[in-house]
Design an enzyme around this catalytic site. Structure first.
Site, mmCIF file in Angstrom:
data_model
loop_
_atom_site.group_PDB
_atom_site.id
_atom_site.type_symbol
_atom_site.label_atom_id
_atom_site.label_comp_id
_atom_site.label_asym_id
_atom_site.label_seq_id
_atom_site.Cartn_x
_atom_site.Cartn_y
_atom_site.Cartn_z
ATOM 1 N N HIS A 37 0.846 -1.192 0.000
ATOM 2 C CA HIS A 37 0.000 0.000 0.000
ATOM 3 C C HIS A 37 0.886 1.248 0.000
ATOM 4 O O HIS A 37 1.557 1.555 0.983
ATOM 5 C CB HIS A 37 -0.902 -0.022 1.235
ATOM 6 N N LYS A 227 6.155 -42.176 -2.691
ATOM 7 C CA LYS A 227 4.993 -42.332 -3.575
ATOM 8 C C LYS A 227 3.946 -41.312 -3.163
ATOM 9 O O LYS A 227 3.472 -41.307 -2.032
ATOM 10 C CB LYS A 227 4.422 -43.744 -3.481
ATOM 11 N N ASP A 643 -25.681 -0.809 -14.597
ATOM 12 C CA ASP A 643 -25.174 -1.217 -13.289
ATOM 13 C C ASP A 643 -24.731 0.028 -12.514
ATOM 14 O O ASP A 643 -23.700 0.629 -12.825
ATOM 15 C CB ASP A 643 -23.989 -2.171 -13.490
ATOM 16 N N ASP A 731 -22.958 -1.758 -19.147
ATOM 17 C CA ASP A 731 -22.271 -3.009 -19.470
ATOM 18 C C ASP A 731 -22.797 -3.546 -20.801
ATOM 19 O O ASP A 731 -23.867 -4.142 -20.872
ATOM 20 C CB ASP A 731 -22.488 -4.027 -18.348
#
Length: 805
Positions: A37, A227, A643, A731
């Protein structure tokens, strides 16, 4: 959620792209991330998923792999789970303003009781990240009563991952997009990992196999490996890769998708690596791997051989030289991480086997150190097991006399002789949980045949049901009789990696048939009392009954269209799956259709039983493509998904929908609206099947960007969350060939069981929200508010008017 009150109080949802939804907790391994950040002061934010949130610490100088280095970690407010993968820019003036880079991502596991560790101030845990791995400690520093924040120390424990190069100096770009801080701030596109000039992808290869022996070889000419209890995987690196193929050549890249980013970071321009896919994040064993496959991860990859490198064939080189090259290839991967090199121990095989068996291992694979890599089974590789285990083909089942048990035992066979013909090997009747029996019964049902696929003694076949030899079971057994029949066999699990190369599809989860069963539209709905939506009190039976009732209205929209499904087999509190292709055990009512250019057939429904059968499989949401299955190259609908940003009210979205209606109507394109059951509105147009996908996509994109250009304060046509603040995202990407949109009348996998409801424009005027209809009210109200749909329109003429305007 009260635990997120502090987080939300510090942030303005209309001004920052940070997530505000609580998000769904992981149903499997706990997730972890670390973000770099670049705020007032550069720091690293540690996120650990726990109890429905992300526990968070700000690590001021970043993590150190030196156990002597103690890094200050300041406890911060709990974050919502979607923050786990957040990357972007927090605008100036907002809390934490600056650029956030997703620096590491993976899973974590507490090594003691986490609540107790947090309470006492010492949390010891294991990290399984792409960059940070191994054991770590968080230790709380005793502070003054007046201090508001808790100060902790983040310390690396002594293990194989310690004392490596400083990760803060080494990793300067995003773990998800490979971008720098400047590129993230500038919204630059993601950059690929790995070499910049990859070579062609290695071709499909047949793996080398080990011969099962009773005792391991002796002498100094052998290397002995543990194995591994997993799935064999050949990893192809190069242009278009990574690609993961099973021993039978099946492309399982998508199934092991969570491994791909780590494999993509490997340095060679091309390589073919042989190894084993195992369960990740500290889980072990075959059953743990099957659970990981169902959940989509986590996984690990243990590499043990290198067949090709940088375009050169290494198969003729001795094993020791191939392993040396593989070791150099993996020299830079984090120890104890997602990709590891298998350990090979020289010396006495009996001693190696004894040590592995004493530690609870499955056995060893002994390999001749100077042997080349030869496809097929070879005496140069020998496997010795601590117990008797084998893979057998399931050829049928015997009926059960116990109520609730779909079968008593499975009938088994295995190839015998040079022609590979099946030979009967007996039956297995133990080792099944109720869930496993239900799953196996569902997988066997569509494979039923009239006769046995091989000769079976009459005494063994009485009352048996036979199936095509498609399923392979791993079984444990005491010994083989003189007639090569299993004695005291116990079922361990299905071996999908050893199934025929053309199986019907991937295994799906089939729920345990418990509780009340109902017959709805001719479909048996098991566990009808299971609660799917707890707050609304909606059961699985309610969901199936809704789809039966709404079918006359819903089928005209969704029948004969390729579908994508959102499945919640355990309800809202469990895992959810987004599924585009059917798996073995899918009901016959949910049909499949092959689409040109696509490898796997798509799912579609054509009748009321199809919708109800979906509910029986845990389907909550039906998403539809913009085309019918008979002409998948010609779309018949166009969708604009409006949206809104979190801060916008529904009135703004409604006004936008009416504006889209008027602008499109002026071009000669009538539309109808649908409230989505979420927060947005779909504006839908019915098209004649004359335009190609390219034309429809171009029109949608052009119109969306034109609206955004004319009213930039109101609309945005790009997906960037940073640009969506206070606006409506148009969209237009729903109008691509394989894209889907929620079907009219589909229930949504959201609290309250809302329904996506198509409306008339008059009905929309009085709407106050996008989720005002639910499963209990939709069927009754729908006929009164249904849209008036006219004849489909040819888009070519509409597109010409848009260009001329």
């Amino acid at each position: 959620m009260a635990r997120l009150d502090d987080y939300r109080a510090r942030r303005d949802p209309g001004a920052t792209p940070e997530p505000f939804e609580a998000g769904a907790p992981s149903a499997g391994a706990l997730r972890y991330s670390m973000q770099n950040h670049d705020a007032t002061r550069l720091h690293w934010d540690l996120r650990l998923e726990w109890d429905g949130v992300l526990l968070s610490w700000a690590v001021t100088r970043g993590p150190s792999l030196d156990p002597a280095e103690k890094r200050l970690a300041v406890r911060t407010e709990d974050h919502p789970i979607p923050y786990l993968t957040f990357e972007g820019v927090i605008p100036g003036g907002q809390y934490g303003a600056g650029t956030v880079m997703l620096w590491d991502l993976g899973h974590w596991r507490p090594l003691e009781d986490a609540e107790r560790g947090l309470s006492k101030g010492h949390l010891r845990f294991q990290l399984y990240g792409r960059r940070l791995t191994g054991t770590w400690d968080l230790v709380r520093i005793k502070g003054k009563p007046s201090e508001r924040r808790e100060n902790w120390l983040l310390v690396k424990a002594e293990d194989a991952a310690a004392h490596r190069p400083d990760p803060v100096e080494r990793y300067r770009t995003s773990v998800s997009t490979n971008r720098s801080f400047a590129e993230i701030a500038g919204e630059a596109p993601a950059k690929p990992f790995g070499p910049t000039e990859p070579l062609p992808l290695p071709e499909q290869a047949e793996p080398m196999l080990a011969r099962l022996v009773e005792a391991p070889p002796s002498g100094q000419d052998w290397l002995h490996e543990i194995k591994i209890d997993g799935y064999r995987g050949l990893v192809h690196l190069g242009e278009g890769g990574p690609v993961i193929r099973t021993r039978n050549g099946l492309d399982w890249t998508a199934r092991f998708a969570s491994l791909i980013p780590a494999l993509a970071e490997l340095p060679p321009r091309s390589a073919l690596i042989d190894g084993e896919i195992v369960a990740g994040a500290g889980a072990f064993g075959f059953s743990a791997l099957q659970q990981a496959i169902t959940a989509g991860g986590p996984f690990g990859f243990v590499a043990f051989d290198l067949l090709e490198l940088e375009g050169h064939n290494l198969r003729d080189q001795p094993l020791v030289e191939r392993r040396a090259a593989l070791e150099r290839l993996l020299a830079d991967v984090p120890p104890l991480g997602l990709v590891q090199l298998s350990e090979a121990v020289p010396g006495d095989g009996a001693a190696a086997l004894g040590a592995i068996c004493a530690a609870g291992g499955e056995g060893i694979v002994s390999k001749l150190a100077r042997a080349p890599y030869v496809p097929g089974r070879s005496d140069a590789w020998r496997k010795t097991k601590c117990e008797h285990r084998t893979a057998m083909t399931v050829i049928g089942w015997t009926p059960s006399e116990s109520a609730g048990r779909p079968f008593a035992s499975l009938l088994l066979a295995s190839p015998d002789g040079p022609d590979g013909a099946l030979r009967y090997r007996g039956r297995v009747g133990t080792g099944f949980s109720a869930e496993t029996q239900a799953e196996l019964a569902a997988l066997m049902r569509p494979l039923v045949r009239r006769t046995a696929p091989t000769r079976v003694p009459k005494a063994e076949s009485r009352g048996a049901s036979w199936i095509e030899p498609r399923l392979v079971a791993e079984v444990r057994y005491a010994e083989m009789t003189r007639d090569d029949i299993l004695r005291h066999a116990s079922f361990l699990g299905l071996r999908e990696d050893k199934m025929p190369p053309t199986p019907p599809g991937p295994v799906i989860r089939v729920e345990k048939p418990s509780g009340r069963s109902l017959k709805i539209a001719g479909v048996t709905v098991t566990s009808a009392d299971r609660v799917v939506f707890p707050k609304a009190g909606v059961t699985k039976g309610d969901l199936a009954a809704y789809y039966e009732r709404i079918a006359p209205l819903m089928l005209p929209h969704c029948a004969d269209r390729p579908l994508a499904l959102v499945r919640l087999p355990e309800g809202m509190g469990g895992e959810r799956f987004f599924q585009k292709h059917a798996g073995r055990g899918f009901p016959a009512e949910m049909r499949q259709t092959q689409i040109e250019g696509e490898e796997e057939p798509a799912i579609y429904v054509a009748s009321v039983p199809g919708l109800v059968a979906g509910a029986q499989m845990g389907v909550v949401e039906y998403h539809i493509r913009g085309t019918r299955r008979d002409r998948t190259d010609r779309p018949d609908r166009l969708v604009f998904d409006l949206d809104p940003d979190e801060g916008l009210g529904f009135d703004a979205v409604k006004a936008a929908a009416f504006q889209f209606r008027d602008r499109l109507a002026a071009l000669g394109l009538p539309t109808w609206p649908m409230v989505t059951g979420g927060k947005g509105i779909h504006v839908v147009a019915d098209l004649r099947r004359t335009a190609t996908w390219e034309t429809v996509k171009l029109f949608a994109r052009t119109f969306a960007h034109l609206m955004a250009a004319q009213e930039p304060e109101r609309y945005v046509a790009t997906m960037s969350k940073a640009k969506r603040s206070g606006k409506i995202f148009v969209d237009w990407l729903r109008n691509e060939e394989q894209a889907t949109a929620i079907s009219p009348f589909s229930v949504r996998a959201r609290a309250g069981a809302p329904v996506a409801m198509p409306l008339s424009w008059e009905a929309l005027e009085s709407e106050s929200s996008a989720n005002g209809y639910d499963l209990r009210t939709a069927a009754e109200i729908a006929p009164k508010i249904a849209p008036r749909r006219g004849k489909p329109v040819s888009l070519e003429a509409v597109a010409r008017r848009l260009i001329e305007a």
